[in-house]
Structure formats: structure tokens, C-alpha cells
Design an enzyme around this catalytic site. Structure first.
Site, PDB file in Angstrom:
ATOM      1  N   SER A 213      -3.754  54.008  48.029  1.00 54.80           N
ATOM      2  CA  SER A 213      -3.551  55.011  48.775  1.00 54.80           C
ATOM      3  C   SER A 213      -4.432  54.810  50.083  1.00 54.80           C
ATOM      4  CB  SER A 213      -3.826  56.107  47.946  1.00 54.80           C
ATOM      5  OG  SER A 213      -3.863  57.406  48.706  1.00 54.80           O
ATOM      6  N   HIS A 346       1.083  58.516  41.141  1.00 52.50           N
ATOM      7  CA  HIS A 346       0.424  57.910  42.271  1.00 52.50           C
ATOM      8  C   HIS A 346      -0.835  56.927  41.828  1.00 52.50           C
ATOM      9  CE1 HIS A 346      -0.836  56.989  46.523  1.00 52.50           C
ATOM     10  NE2 HIS A 346      -1.905  57.730  46.320  1.00 52.50           N
TER      11      HIS A 346
END
Length: 399
Positions: A213, A346
Site C-alpha cells: 500500500s 488489500h
């Protein structure tokens, strides 16, 4: 035109990551003081200098890499400082202490190291984790914990100027956090080199970097701007990492919920304050993020993405497919892989990617086997929409 000689350092692409770095002097055209903006909805041509000259040789590409680096620093990243005046490293147990001096400023930082369990006299491979690792790191491989928030904070846009990078270089230094992290990782490698494998257990020719991320954006920058990294593994870095600014804007205009340049500068201090001028006109940038794999080349690069709209699956697929085209033109296509499996949360590593990741770790960090040929994505793209203005790829090889 005046000429200037740069010292170009690159890993020999077809050898294991343990092979010595190749070194050569390359004569490049003198760089302009600044570069100008453009007007182009397509990805800027990696095979053409700002002067209009085409890349025709391996030495030309080394010079073009140096130019791409300068352009990215000018428009979005800020300036990458040179190496510090002094780095002094000491080791106690599993902690490495670094005393870093820049001008009259000195900082002392600590780095946690897990030594490779099978390291011989020359040391073993290790992966630097930017803010932690979300990929499966092989058992017995060394790990280096990089506290990137302490180097350059990432709480919000006002974080710019906070961290030991800025304590050394000044609160108003132009670098955004992601580029500052690349400089800070360089100091960790300085310390590892200074101490040597007898104390650290680590072979600095076998270093990888990863992060997910926001930290994946950082891992990509570390690999692009710190040439001693043998394998770069950014995970779900999205916009500001594997995605193209232009294509993310195009997808946003189609109604996609996607992170864009004009959003990212309002969220955090990842990029230079200079970038703010361009976030609403990304088509004027003479660069985009396909330049990141171009800067990593010919070293190892395995990019892991996801099909979450915010990350920009179309944007990452086009930009990284463009990166694979650059690697291919350089004769080292197998040194870069791109995997967008999707269908998972994610930063949750997909098991379907395990064999491909292992092949890159083995090739570049362990020094065995060959990489899998990985270019996986279900995104519906048309490459010619974005690269039709590119020059013909040169017939050169970095292998």
C-alpha cells in the site's frame, strides 16, 4: 553540446544477484538546469531524451535513466540528496546503530536485523521491509525492519519536514516522504557494507525490498533510486507507485473510485510540495510511473497488484505492461514480472502468486533457477491508446 561523464552502476542482469556490480564510465550530454512540461495524454517516450535524441545504445539508456531520475525529482519527488558526509555503524546483538552526519547535523538511528539462518562467510540474502512485510518471506532469509515513519513522517500533508531525514537536511527540503525513504534505506545499506557479513550475516549484493500500500509506494521508490537493491517487490502500491497518473485521471473521469494525483497530495506528504502544481494537469508531466521500472532495470522487479478500484487496476496494468516492454527491449524481460490476481482483501497475499514470487526471490536473492514469465491481469486495456507516440525500441541488450 557539452558532454559530461557519469559513473553508472548497475547489476549485471543475467547473473545471480550475488554477482559483483558492473561498473563503467558513460559519457552523457550535459543535463539542462530544468526540464519543461509537455502536453501529451500518452505515456512519455522512454526511448527519447528531452533534447529529442533517440536512445540507440546501452550507454544511451544509462544516460536516459539518469535523465528520467532528474525529471521525476523535479516534477513530483523532490531532490535526492547525495550520500552523507559520514556514516558510522556499530552492531549489538540484533540491532545496528547508525550515526549519520550531514554538514553540521548528526542523527543516530537504530535498525533491527534478523540475520539469515544459513549465512556463510560471505553472508546471506535479506529483505528490507518498508513499514513491515505482507509477502511470505522464505524461512531462514534475513529481514531488516525499516521504520520509514521515523525517517519521514506520513500522517498527513503537514507531515512534510518531520523525521530524521529532515533533521539532517532541513525542514524545508523538497523531498517527499517516499524519496526520503529511499535515501534513508541507502544509509542502512551503507552501515551493512561498513560492518560486513561477519557482523551482520548479510550479503549486501543480495538485498530485496518490499512494502504494501503506502509502504509499497515507498518500496518502489527505494528500488528505483537505490541501485544496490537486487530485487524490488512493491505490493499493491497503486497510484503513486505502480499506477500511471494520466491513466488514473482517465479512469476517474469515467466514474471509477480511484486514487488520483489531485487526491493524493491532499491525503499525505508522500510527494514533494512541487508536485501540487501539476496534480490537476498530469498530461503536462514529462514523466509518469512507467519510468519507475525503467529506473529499476535491469535489476529484479516483481510487482504485485490487486483489482480494487482505488488502486487502479487498469492504470497499474498499462503502466507495468509498459515497464515490461522496456525490460523486453533491453533484453532482460525475465527480470520483471507483473501479477494482478485480484479477488482478495488489500495487502492479503494471494496464494496463486506464491510460485511466481518464489521464482524471483530464488533468482535474485538466492542465486538459483530462473524467473517465471509473469504478466497476469484481467484488466481490459489497449496499449496503443497510451504508447502510440513512442519511438521504436532500440536494438540493445543489458543482458
Amino acid at each position: 553540446m557539452a558532454r559530461i561523464t557519469y559513473l553508472i552502476v548497475a547489476l549485471v542482469a543475467t547473473r545471480p544477484a550475488s554477482a559483483a556490480a558492473a561498473r563503467r564510465d558513460t559519457t552523457c550530454d550535459a543535463a539542462p538546469a530544468t526540464y519543461t512540461s509537455i502536453s501529451d495524454p500518452g505515456l512519455p517516450d522512454p526511448w527519447k531524451f528531452a533534447s529529442g535524441k533517440s536512445v540507440a545504445s546501452a550507454d544511451d539508456f544509462a544516460c536516459r535513466q539518469a535523465e528520467m531520475s532528474r525529471i521525476m525529482q523535479q516534477f513530483e519527488l523532490g531532490d535526492l540528496p547525495p550520500a552523507p558526509d559520514l556514516v558510522t555503524a556499530t552492531m549489538s546483538g540484533t540491532s545496528m546503530s547508525l550515526s549519520i552526519k550531514v554538514g553540521s547535523n548528526t542523527k543516530t538511528v537504530s535498525v533491527s536485523i534478523t540475520k539469515p539462518s544459513t549465512a556463510g562467510a560471505s553472508g546471506g540474502p535479506a529483505i528490507i521491509a518498508v513499514g513491515g512485510a505482507s509477502i511470505p518471506i522464505p524461512s531462514g532469509m534475513g529481514r531488516i525492519a525499516f521504520g520509514n515513519d521515523a525517517c519521514a513522517a506520513q500522517q498527513n500533508p503537514s507531515s512534510h519536514g518531520t523525521g530524521w531525514f529532515f533533521d539532517l537536511h532541513g525542514k524545508t527540503h523538497s523531498a517527499g516522504a517516499t524519496l526520503a525513504w529511499a535515501w534513508c534505506v541507502g544509509r542502512i545499506i551503507d552501515g551493512l557494507e561498513q560492518l560486513g557479513p561477519a557482523k551482520t550475516g548479510i550479503d549486501t549484493k543480495k538485498l530485496g525490498v518490499t512494502g504494501c500500500s503506502r509502504n509499497g509506494k515507498g518500496a518502489f521508490m527505494v528500488g528505483a533510486f537505490e541501485k544496490r537493491i537486487a530485487l524490488t517487490i512493491p505490493q499493491e502500491s497503486g497510484s503513486g507507485g505502480a499506477a500511471s497518473w494520466r491513466i488514473s485521471d482517465s479512469e476517474f473521469a469515467k466514474g471509477k473510485s480511484i486514487q488520483t494525483a489531485h487526491q493524493i497530495v491532499r491525503e499525505n506528504a508522500w510527494f514533494s510540495p512541487r508536485f501540487t502544481e501539476f496534480v490537476n494537469k498530469t498530461n503536462t508531466l514529462p514523466e509518469d510511473h512507467h519510468f519507475l521500472p525503467a529506473l529499476v532495470a535491469p535489476r529484479g522487479l516483481f510487482v504485485i497488484e490487486n483489482d480494487i478500484d482505488w488502486l487502479g487496476p487498469v492504470s497499474t496494468t498499462v503502466a507495468m505492461k509498459a515497464g515490461r516492454m522496456i525490460y523486453d527491449a533491453l533484453g532482460v524481460k525475465g527480470n520483471m514480472g507483473f501479477s494482478l490476481v485480484g479477488g482478495h482483501s488489500h495487502c492479503s497475499f494471494p496464494s496463486a502468486t506464491s510460485a511466481d514470487l518464489t521464482s524471483f526471490i530464488n533468482r535474485f536473492l538466492v542465486g538459483t533457477g530462473q524467473t517465471n514469465d509473469v504478466e497476469v491481469s484481467k484488466a481490459n486495456i489497449t496499449m496503443d491508446d497510451w504508447i502510440k507516440g513512442w519511438s521504436a525500441a532500440p536494438k540493445i541488450s543489458l543482458a
